[in-house]
Design a protein around this motif. Sequence first.
Motif, mmCIF file in Angstrom:
data_model
loop_
_atom_site.group_PDB
_atom_site.id
_atom_site.type_symbol
_atom_site.label_atom_id
_atom_site.label_comp_id
_atom_site.label_asym_id
_atom_site.label_seq_id
_atom_site.Cartn_x
_atom_site.Cartn_y
_atom_site.Cartn_z
ATOM 1 N N MET A 148 12.603 3.796 6.747
ATOM 2 C CA MET A 148 11.977 4.528 5.650
ATOM 3 C C MET A 148 10.861 3.652 5.089
ATOM 4 S SD MET A 148 15.117 6.148 3.484
ATOM 5 C CE MET A 148 16.196 7.407 4.168
ATOM 6 N N LEU A 149 9.892 4.282 4.478
ATOM 7 C CA LEU A 149 8.855 3.538 3.772
ATOM 8 C C LEU A 149 9.264 3.420 2.321
ATOM 9 C CD1 LEU A 149 5.576 5.161 5.163
ATOM 10 C CD2 LEU A 149 6.946 3.275 6.113
ATOM 11 N N GLN A 150 9.251 2.194 1.810
ATOM 12 C CA GLN A 150 9.521 2.016 0.381
ATOM 13 C C GLN A 150 8.218 2.196 -0.386
ATOM 14 O OE1 GLN A 150 11.310 -1.709 -0.887
ATOM 15 N NE2 GLN A 150 11.402 -1.030 -3.018
ATOM 16 N N VAL A 151 8.254 3.090 -1.354
ATOM 17 C CA VAL A 151 7.060 3.420 -2.135
ATOM 18 C C VAL A 151 7.253 2.930 -3.568
ATOM 19 C CG1 VAL A 151 5.606 5.312 -2.970
ATOM 20 C CG2 VAL A 151 6.622 5.441 -0.667
ATOM 21 N N ASP A 152 6.209 2.311 -4.089
ATOM 22 C CA ASP A 152 6.235 1.833 -5.477
ATOM 23 C C ASP A 152 5.823 2.977 -6.397
ATOM 24 O OD1 ASP A 152 6.051 0.554 -7.868
ATOM 25 O OD2 ASP A 152 4.488 -0.867 -7.270
ATOM 26 N N THR A 153 6.807 3.595 -7.025
ATOM 27 C CA THR A 153 6.513 4.745 -7.897
ATOM 28 C C THR A 153 6.387 4.331 -9.364
ATOM 29 O OG1 THR A 153 8.887 5.205 -8.029
ATOM 30 C CG2 THR A 153 7.615 6.438 -6.380
ATOM 31 N N SER A 154 6.477 3.032 -9.627
ATOM 32 C CA SER A 154 6.303 2.556 -11.010
ATOM 33 C C SER A 154 5.399 1.329 -11.028
ATOM 34 C CB SER A 154 7.669 2.224 -11.633
ATOM 35 O OG SER A 154 8.383 1.313 -10.824
ATOM 36 N N PRO A 155 4.144 1.508 -10.557
ATOM 37 C CA PRO A 155 3.236 0.354 -10.412
ATOM 38 C C PRO A 155 2.973 -0.357 -11.735
ATOM 39 C CG PRO A 155 2.044 2.442 -10.069
ATOM 40 C CD PRO A 155 3.509 2.775 -10.130
ATOM 41 N N TRP A 156 3.135 0.366 -12.854
ATOM 42 C CA TRP A 156 2.883 -0.266 -14.157
ATOM 43 C C TRP A 156 3.867 -1.392 -14.458
ATOM 44 C CZ3 TRP A 156 4.923 4.619 -13.432
ATOM 45 C CH2 TRP A 156 6.240 4.798 -13.855
ATOM 46 N N GLU A 157 5.002 -1.389 -13.735
ATOM 47 C CA GLU A 157 5.977 -2.465 -13.954
ATOM 48 C C GLU A 157 5.509 -3.791 -13.353
ATOM 49 O OE1 GLU A 157 10.459 -1.038 -14.299
ATOM 50 O OE2 GLU A 157 9.655 -0.649 -12.291
ATOM 51 N N GLY A 158 4.607 -3.686 -12.344
ATOM 52 C CA GLY A 158 4.057 -4.894 -11.750
ATOM 53 C C GLY A 158 5.035 -5.701 -10.921
ATOM 54 N N THR A 159 6.120 -5.070 -10.442
ATOM 55 C CA THR A 159 7.094 -5.824 -9.650
ATOM 56 C C THR A 159 6.746 -5.824 -8.162
ATOM 57 O OG1 THR A 159 8.457 -3.861 -9.811
ATOM 58 C CG2 THR A 159 9.064 -5.706 -11.205
ATOM 59 N N LYS A 160 5.812 -4.960 -7.795
ATOM 60 C CA LYS A 160 5.207 -5.000 -6.461
ATOM 61 C C LYS A 160 6.176 -4.845 -5.300
ATOM 62 C CE LYS A 160 1.723 -8.341 -7.396
ATOM 63 N NZ LYS A 160 1.694 -9.734 -7.137
ATOM 64 N N SER A 161 7.298 -4.139 -5.449
ATOM 65 C CA SER A 161 8.033 -3.866 -4.220
ATOM 66 C C SER A 161 7.742 -2.439 -3.786
ATOM 67 C CB SER A 161 9.529 -4.130 -4.352
ATOM 68 O OG SER A 161 9.999 -3.628 -5.566
ATOM 69 N N GLY A 162 7.232 -2.343 -2.596
ATOM 70 C CA GLY A 162 6.909 -1.028 -2.063
ATOM 71 C C GLY A 162 5.414 -0.797 -1.949
ATOM 72 N N LEU A 163 5.085 0.193 -1.139
ATOM 73 C CA LEU A 163 3.690 0.571 -0.894
ATOM 74 C C LEU A 163 3.135 1.346 -2.074
ATOM 75 C CD1 LEU A 163 4.198 2.109 2.629
ATOM 76 C CD2 LEU A 163 2.487 0.366 2.126
ATOM 77 N N PRO A 164 1.855 1.146 -2.368
ATOM 78 C CA PRO A 164 1.222 2.075 -3.306
ATOM 79 C C PRO A 164 1.290 3.484 -2.699
ATOM 80 C CG PRO A 164 -0.213 0.191 -2.843
ATOM 81 C CD PRO A 164 0.937 0.109 -1.887
ATOM 82 N N VAL A 165 1.454 4.484 -3.551
ATOM 83 C CA VAL A 165 1.573 5.870 -3.092
ATOM 84 C C VAL A 165 0.472 6.244 -2.097
ATOM 85 C CG1 VAL A 165 1.295 8.242 -3.893
ATOM 86 C CG2 VAL A 165 2.842 6.708 -5.103
ATOM 87 N N ASP A 166 -0.754 5.810 -2.403
ATOM 88 C CA ASP A 166 -1.866 6.256 -1.561
ATOM 89 C C ASP A 166 -2.004 5.483 -0.248
ATOM 90 O OD1 ASP A 166 -2.832 3.902 -2.532
ATOM 91 O OD2 ASP A 166 -4.559 4.757 -3.582
ATOM 92 N N GLU A 167 -1.078 4.579 0.020
ATOM 93 C CA GLU A 167 -1.107 3.894 1.320
ATOM 94 C C GLU A 167 0.020 4.336 2.237
ATOM 95 O OE1 GLU A 167 -1.403 -0.380 0.863
ATOM 96 O OE2 GLU A 167 -2.952 -0.149 -0.681
ATOM 97 N N ALA A 168 0.872 5.208 1.731
ATOM 98 C CA ALA A 168 2.063 5.593 2.502
ATOM 99 C C ALA A 168 1.698 6.339 3.793
ATOM 100 C CB ALA A 168 3.007 6.433 1.640
#
Length: 271
Positions: free
Chosen positions: A166-186
């Motif tokens: 599965m692709l891990q997507v970062d759905t809370s980028p404002w948290e700045g924890t940086k785990s997962g792909l930005p939505v627009d790179e999935a």
Amino acid sequence: MLATSLRCLAMASSAPTVARLPAIWRSSWRPVCNEAASPSPVASALANIRAKVKEASQAAGSQTEPRLVAVSKTKSVELLREAYDAGIRDFGENYVQEVVSKAPDMPSDVAWRFIGNLQSNKAKTLVQGVPSLACVETVSSKKLANKLDAAVATLNPPRHQPLDVMLQVDTSPWEGTKSGLPVDEASAVALHVRDTCPNLRLVGLMTIGAPGETSCFDTLADCRRTVAESLGLESEDALELSMGMSGDFEAAIGKGSTSVRVGSSIFGARG
Ligand SMILES: *Cc1c(COP(=O)(O)O)cnc(C)c1O
């Protein structure tokens, strides 16, 4: 059964301590093994979670109930066995060394799901060390996909099927924890897996999301629609949504989760 008999043994072996009990208790003490009548704490917790999963799934009008992944990181094999004896086969683990050391002590029909941050240089250790690895849910770069693909290719004996990812997507980028792909790179990574990683099979998207922010689940569902379109899939339902943990699995099921990852509500708080 094994867990039951082990617990009975443990009870029996604690018999000497009875001498220290007040006389009124000592007189009635006997090493009973009525485990059939009292399920283990893990089994009771599981029954409770399963009922909630079922209820949330029915309330959402889902055709199929989501998979319940028991997240067992930091928990002992004894506790995992209790979950196994209660029917769990899907176990989620976060650390490579931990799952590699636990896997040989569990039955071979366990479907291990890796849900932790995975460094590319550990891909081979994970794939080789866990023969019944069912899915890596945390692919978040083309580099990691390539490493997993290469690791599967070198397996001897080979796997019968590609490794699900599965692709891990970062759905809370404002948290700045940086785990997962930005939505627009999935989409780009999804196409990369499909077109250049023959030993991997993309089966869905995963997210953690910010605590209490159920909008993250909507973000993942939207991302799935985009990825499914990019891949030219007939239906977005061909991709799973792995979302929802102890605190929010019911909300996630309401938003279309097909796989919930529940740890502390099954095994107790982690130390
Ligand atoms: C630990 C963990 C879980 C389980 O969390 P609980 O709150 O204990 O249910 C689920 N998903 C991921 C990615 C985790 O790291």
